[in-house]
Design a protein around this motif. Structure first.
Motif, PDB file in Angstrom:
ATOM      1  N   ARG A 198      -2.891   4.189   5.039  1.00  0.00           N
ATOM      2  CA  ARG A 198      -4.116   3.541   5.522  1.00  0.00           C
ATOM      3  C   ARG A 198      -4.790   2.767   4.398  1.00  0.00           C
ATOM      4  O   ARG A 198      -5.270   1.659   4.608  1.00  0.00           O
ATOM      5  N   TRP A 199      -4.855   3.376   3.220  1.00  0.00           N
ATOM      6  CA  TRP A 199      -5.518   2.755   2.084  1.00  0.00           C
ATOM      7  C   TRP A 199      -4.806   1.451   1.698  1.00  0.00           C
ATOM      8  O   TRP A 199      -5.448   0.450   1.396  1.00  0.00           O
ATOM      9  N   GLU A 200      -3.484   1.455   1.723  1.00  0.00           N
ATOM     10  CA  GLU A 200      -2.719   0.267   1.344  1.00  0.00           C
ATOM     11  C   GLU A 200      -2.882  -0.867   2.352  1.00  0.00           C
ATOM     12  O   GLU A 200      -2.771  -2.037   1.988  1.00  0.00           O
ATOM     13  N   HIS A 201      -3.166  -0.559   3.604  1.00  0.00           N
ATOM     14  CA  HIS A 201      -3.318  -1.590   4.620  1.00  0.00           C
ATOM     15  C   HIS A 201      -4.761  -2.093   4.753  1.00  0.00           C
ATOM     16  O   HIS A 201      -5.018  -2.997   5.544  1.00  0.00           O
ATOM     17  N   MET A 202      -5.680  -1.523   3.992  1.00  0.00           N
ATOM     18  CA  MET A 202      -7.065  -1.977   4.056  1.00  0.00           C
ATOM     19  C   MET A 202      -7.251  -3.249   3.226  1.00  0.00           C
ATOM     20  O   MET A 202      -6.599  -3.426   2.196  1.00  0.00           O
ATOM     21  N   THR A 203      -8.146  -4.089   3.690  1.00  0.00           N
ATOM     22  CA  THR A 203      -8.524  -5.258   2.896  1.00  0.00           C
ATOM     23  C   THR A 203      -9.446  -4.790   1.776  1.00  0.00           C
ATOM     24  O   THR A 203     -10.013  -3.682   1.847  1.00  0.00           O
ATOM     25  N   PRO A 204      -9.635  -5.596   0.730  1.00  0.00           N
ATOM     26  CA  PRO A 204     -10.564  -5.189  -0.347  1.00  0.00           C
ATOM     27  C   PRO A 204     -11.973  -4.899   0.168  1.00  0.00           C
ATOM     28  O   PRO A 204     -12.640  -3.993  -0.337  1.00  0.00           O
TER      29      PRO A 204
END
Length: 119
Positions: free
Chosen positions: A81-87
């Motif tokens: 989930r963290w890797e697929h989040m935008t900044p």
């Protein structure tokens, strides 16, 4: 509808208890088959001693599955989930949970900046 749910719950409980007893019986049979043959001083187990051995293993090792299986799955899912989040989503997440959970994101400075600016 509610009666159907209660029947399913009762059936689940019956199967869970049966599984525990069958698993205890299997442990007892394996112990009594292997240990006295392999080790000269090993005694035979009763059913309740086998159940106690299962409980002891659960306490000492954190479960029959190996202990960390469920925790590692949660960590892997959270990493995805963290890797697929935008900044922007990451910063919003850090800001929402930073005060409750401390710094988040392994060395990220987003939650530290939000604490400094909020003080």
């Amino acid at each position: 509808m509610r009666r159907h749910w209660a029947a399913k719950g009762l059936m689940f409980a019956v199967f869970a208890v049966a599984f525990v007893f069958v698993f205890g019986y299997v442990v007892m049979r394996l112990w009594n088959w292997l240990l006295p043959t392999l080790f000269a001083g090993a005694h035979l187990l009763t059913f309740w001693q086998a159940m106690g051995l299962l409980v002891l293993c659960k306490i000492l090792f954190g479960g029959i599955r190996g202990g960390r299986g469920g925790h590692m799955h949660w960590r892997h899912r959270m990493k995805e989930r963290w890797e697929h989040m935008t900044p922007e989503e990451r910063e919003k997440f850090r800001h929402r949970f930073g005060d409750r959970c401390g710094s988040f994101g392994h060395g990220s400075q987003g939650s530290k900046e939000s604490k400094v600016s909020g003080a």
